[in-house]
Motif scaffolding. Sequence first.
Motif, PDB file in Angstrom:
ATOM      1  N   VAL A  83      48.014  39.826  31.942  1.00  0.00           N
ATOM      2  CA  VAL A  83      46.690  39.266  32.207  1.00  0.00           C
ATOM      3  C   VAL A  83      46.319  38.320  31.064  1.00  0.00           C
ATOM      4  CG1 VAL A  83      44.249  39.770  32.559  1.00  0.00           C
ATOM      5  CG2 VAL A  83      45.979  41.335  33.456  1.00  0.00           C
ATOM      6  N   PRO A  84      45.915  37.080  31.338  1.00  0.00           N
ATOM      7  CA  PRO A  84      45.553  36.156  30.257  1.00  0.00           C
ATOM      8  C   PRO A  84      44.269  36.591  29.552  1.00  0.00           C
ATOM      9  CG  PRO A  84      44.994  35.211  32.392  1.00  0.00           C
ATOM     10  CD  PRO A  84      45.767  36.464  32.674  1.00  0.00           C
ATOM     11  N   GLY A  85      44.221  36.366  28.239  1.00  0.00           N
ATOM     12  CA  GLY A  85      43.023  36.705  27.474  1.00  0.00           C
ATOM     13  C   GLY A  85      41.847  35.821  27.821  1.00  0.00           C
ATOM     14  N   LEU A  86      42.107  34.529  27.990  1.00  0.00           N
ATOM     15  CA  LEU A  86      41.074  33.572  28.394  1.00  0.00           C
ATOM     16  C   LEU A  86      41.508  32.949  29.717  1.00  0.00           C
ATOM     17  CD1 LEU A  86      40.129  31.708  25.075  1.00  0.00           C
ATOM     18  CD2 LEU A  86      38.793  33.418  26.306  1.00  0.00           C
ATOM     19  N   PRO A  87      40.972  33.436  30.832  1.00  0.00           N
ATOM     20  CA  PRO A  87      41.451  32.955  32.133  1.00  0.00           C
ATOM     21  C   PRO A  87      40.940  31.582  32.536  1.00  0.00           C
ATOM     22  CG  PRO A  87      39.716  34.562  32.441  1.00  0.00           C
ATOM     23  CD  PRO A  87      39.990  34.528  30.972  1.00  0.00           C
ATOM     24  N   GLY A  88      39.867  31.098  31.875  1.00  0.00           N
ATOM     25  CA  GLY A  88      39.282  29.837  32.297  1.00  0.00           C
ATOM     26  C   GLY A  88      38.445  30.002  33.554  1.00  0.00           C
ATOM     27  N   PRO A  89      37.863  28.927  34.058  1.00  0.00           N
ATOM     28  CA  PRO A  89      36.992  29.029  35.240  1.00  0.00           C
ATOM     29  C   PRO A  89      37.781  29.420  36.473  1.00  0.00           C
ATOM     30  CG  PRO A  89      37.391  26.731  34.664  1.00  0.00           C
ATOM     31  CD  PRO A  89      37.966  27.537  33.551  1.00  0.00           C
ATOM     32  N   GLY A  90      37.095  30.055  37.412  1.00  0.00           N
ATOM     33  CA  GLY A  90      37.751  30.462  38.651  1.00  0.00           C
ATOM     34  C   GLY A  90      36.963  31.549  39.350  1.00  0.00           C
ATOM     35  N   VAL A  91      37.627  32.266  40.256  1.00  0.00           N
ATOM     36  CA  VAL A  91      36.946  33.276  41.062  1.00  0.00           C
ATOM     37  C   VAL A  91      36.487  34.433  40.188  1.00  0.00           C
ATOM     38  CG1 VAL A  91      38.194  32.685  43.153  1.00  0.00           C
ATOM     39  CG2 VAL A  91      39.115  34.451  41.636  1.00  0.00           C
ATOM     40  N   ARG A  92      35.402  35.081  40.629  1.00  0.00           N
ATOM     41  CA  ARG A  92      34.813  36.205  39.909  1.00  0.00           C
ATOM     42  C   ARG A  92      34.754  37.409  40.860  1.00  0.00           C
ATOM     43  NH1 ARG A  92      29.632  35.459  38.563  1.00  0.00           N
ATOM     44  NH2 ARG A  92      29.783  36.177  36.395  1.00  0.00           N
ATOM     45  N   LEU A  93      34.301  38.544  40.354  1.00  0.00           N
ATOM     46  CA  LEU A  93      34.201  39.731  41.201  1.00  0.00           C
ATOM     47  C   LEU A  93      33.401  39.457  42.460  1.00  0.00           C
ATOM     48  CD1 LEU A  93      33.508  42.504  38.536  1.00  0.00           C
ATOM     49  CD2 LEU A  93      35.574  42.271  39.923  1.00  0.00           C
ATOM     50  N   GLN A  94      32.325  38.710  42.300  1.00  0.00           N
ATOM     51  CA  GLN A  94      31.448  38.412  43.427  1.00  0.00           C
ATOM     52  C   GLN A  94      32.182  37.640  44.528  1.00  0.00           C
ATOM     53  OE1 GLN A  94      30.846  38.217  40.228  1.00  0.00           O
ATOM     54  NE2 GLN A  94      28.724  38.668  39.692  1.00  0.00           N
ATOM     55  N   ASP A  95      33.313  36.999  44.176  1.00  0.00           N
ATOM     56  CA  ASP A  95      34.062  36.195  45.136  1.00  0.00           C
ATOM     57  C   ASP A  95      35.171  36.976  45.837  1.00  0.00           C
ATOM     58  OD1 ASP A  95      32.661  33.780  44.408  1.00  0.00           O
ATOM     59  OD2 ASP A  95      33.874  33.739  42.583  1.00  0.00           O
ATOM     60  N   ILE A  96      35.639  38.070  45.261  1.00  0.00           N
ATOM     61  CA  ILE A  96      36.826  38.739  45.819  1.00  0.00           C
ATOM     62  C   ILE A  96      36.538  40.138  46.363  1.00  0.00           C
ATOM     63  CG2 ILE A  96      38.311  37.442  44.238  1.00  0.00           C
ATOM     64  CD1 ILE A  96      38.805  40.071  42.736  1.00  0.00           C
ATOM     65  N   LEU A  97      35.356  40.702  46.083  1.00  0.00           N
ATOM     66  CA  LEU A  97      35.053  42.062  46.524  1.00  0.00           C
ATOM     67  C   LEU A  97      34.046  42.067  47.667  1.00  0.00           C
ATOM     68  CD1 LEU A  97      34.634  44.038  43.163  1.00  0.00           C
ATOM     69  CD2 LEU A  97      36.690  43.799  44.583  1.00  0.00           C
ATOM     70  N   VAL A  98      34.210  43.024  48.575  1.00  0.00           N
ATOM     71  CA  VAL A  98      33.161  43.335  49.539  1.00  0.00           C
ATOM     72  C   VAL A  98      32.108  44.123  48.783  1.00  0.00           C
ATOM     73  CG1 VAL A  98      32.584  44.586  51.649  1.00  0.00           C
ATOM     74  CG2 VAL A  98      34.776  43.364  51.466  1.00  0.00           C
ATOM     75  N   ASP A  99      30.916  43.565  48.655  1.00  0.00           N
ATOM     76  CA  ASP A  99      29.904  44.155  47.782  1.00  0.00           C
ATOM     77  C   ASP A  99      29.263  45.380  48.431  1.00  0.00           C
ATOM     78  OD1 ASP A  99      28.344  44.426  45.537  1.00  0.00           O
ATOM     79  OD2 ASP A  99      26.839  42.973  46.194  1.00  0.00           O
ATOM     80  N   GLY A 100      28.839  46.296  47.567  1.00  0.00           N
ATOM     81  CA  GLY A 100      28.160  47.500  48.028  1.00  0.00           C
ATOM     82  C   GLY A 100      28.043  48.486  46.883  1.00  0.00           C
ATOM     83  N   PRO A 101      27.323  49.592  47.094  1.00  0.00           N
ATOM     84  CA  PRO A 101      27.191  50.599  46.040  1.00  0.00           C
ATOM     85  C   PRO A 101      28.550  51.168  45.640  1.00  0.00           C
ATOM     86  CG  PRO A 101      25.622  50.987  47.824  1.00  0.00           C
ATOM     87  CD  PRO A 101      26.566  49.936  48.315  1.00  0.00           C
ATOM     88  N   LEU A 102      28.719  51.456  44.360  1.00  0.00           N
ATOM     89  CA  LEU A 102      29.953  52.062  43.880  1.00  0.00           C
ATOM     90  C   LEU A 102      29.958  53.559  44.197  1.00  0.00           C
ATOM     91  CD1 LEU A 102      30.285  50.397  40.344  1.00  0.00           C
ATOM     92  CD2 LEU A 102      31.587  49.839  42.419  1.00  0.00           C
ATOM     93  N   GLU A 103      31.057  54.052  44.735  1.00  0.00           N
ATOM     94  CA  GLU A 103      31.234  55.479  44.978  1.00  0.00           C
ATOM     95  C   GLU A 103      31.929  56.078  43.757  1.00  0.00           C
ATOM     96  OE1 GLU A 103      33.300  56.003  48.638  1.00  0.00           O
ATOM     97  OE2 GLU A 103      31.875  54.787  49.788  1.00  0.00           O
ATOM     98  N   ILE A 104      31.114  56.502  42.793  1.00  0.00           N
ATOM     99  CA  ILE A 104      31.626  56.875  41.473  1.00  0.00           C
ATOM    100  C   ILE A 104      32.067  58.330  41.453  1.00  0.00           C
ATOM    101  CG2 ILE A 104      31.000  57.150  39.033  1.00  0.00           C
ATOM    102  CD1 ILE A 104      29.021  54.821  39.450  1.00  0.00           C
ATOM    103  N   SER A 105      33.252  58.550  40.899  1.00  0.00           N
ATOM    104  CA  SER A 105      33.749  59.904  40.633  1.00  0.00           C
ATOM    105  C   SER A 105      33.828  60.095  39.120  1.00  0.00           C
ATOM    106  CB  SER A 105      35.142  60.112  41.242  1.00  0.00           C
ATOM    107  OG  SER A 105      35.113  59.999  42.654  1.00  0.00           O
ATOM    108  N   MET A 106      33.168  61.139  38.623  1.00  0.00           N
ATOM    109  CA  MET A 106      33.235  61.472  37.205  1.00  0.00           C
ATOM    110  C   MET A 106      34.462  62.354  36.960  1.00  0.00           C
ATOM    111  SD  MET A 106      30.494  59.964  36.002  1.00  0.00           S
ATOM    112  CE  MET A 106      30.231  60.746  34.399  1.00  0.00           C
ATOM    113  N   HIS A 107      35.104  62.167  35.819  1.00  0.00           N
ATOM    114  CA  HIS A 107      36.321  62.913  35.512  1.00  0.00           C
ATOM    115  C   HIS A 107      36.216  63.591  34.141  1.00  0.00           C
ATOM    116  CE1 HIS A 107      38.326  60.973  38.915  1.00  0.00           C
ATOM    117  NE2 HIS A 107      37.898  59.810  38.458  1.00  0.00           N
TER     118      HIS A 107
END
Length: 294
Positions: free
Chosen positions: A122-146
């Motif tokens: 994974v590059p340290g500095l990826p430069g401009p491009g897609v973000r989480l908002q662009d690649i994920l179907v948004d919604g509440p996180l189903e969090i599991s604590m461990h």
Amino acid sequence: MSKRRKNPRAADAAPKREKIKDIFVARPFEGLADETEWIALRELVPAASAPLTLKPEIIEEYGDRQVTLSTVLPMAWPAMTRQDGRVFVGLQRHVQSGDVSRDIAVAILCALRTTPGETVAVPGLPGPGVRLQDILVDGPLEISMHEGFEYWLDAQQAEDANVKASLERANASIYPTVRLSSAHAAYWCRVPDKAHVRWVLPDPEDAALDALARLSAAGDLLLGDGTKFAGMFRAHGLLVPVWDVPGEPDGTDWEAPLADFAKRYADVLGEKAPLDGAARRAKQGLVGRQLTLR
């Protein structure tokens, strides 16, 4: 003096290294439905995970792979792939750019391009491009604590002696943490000598600070007897108030006090009148007790 002369043509032919410009984004998770929980998992929670859903166009390009968000991965890797094809992406990592959302999106895409079981580059500095908002179907996180990081491993890895030793060291670093239900993105934790309640406020920083100042001036900032307002984090564009609380009661014992505080906070949040003198002084004191996390 050396008699060797540089070949000007060779020098001209050498490719120039492209300089990647870093961009700082103050609220990298803004626009995500669970912005406050993304911040909490990034900054407050030692061991938790949540499944992520890729957008159809990403699945069409890379295949339908199971992607899991993890607070941290082995050696703080940004991402890893297991032999079974599952992709894990880490929130808490060593190298990052000024846009955390861009960093995590790039880590996911790099992992999807990587053969299962191989190391993800994974590059340290990826430069401009897609973000989480662009690649994920948004919604509440189903969090599991461990309570441990065993969820990192597949069955074959779990039998490796070196992996077991590394896992034991990682598990020893986890401090008890409870996800509270009386306020969204609020967590109780116990560190060796004290316990804390920490809550990522969802409101714009200025409005949240004014509300806390009004509560402080009115003497309504505490969670009850024996508690202390320790200060605030400024984390990814939002405020995170922190209270020192007695270490003996379990985390769930702070549900009711936090619910009462959340109601007081909501009641003053909508006030439009300018701060009075006491609230302005309280605000100055609160600003002096802020720590910025990046």
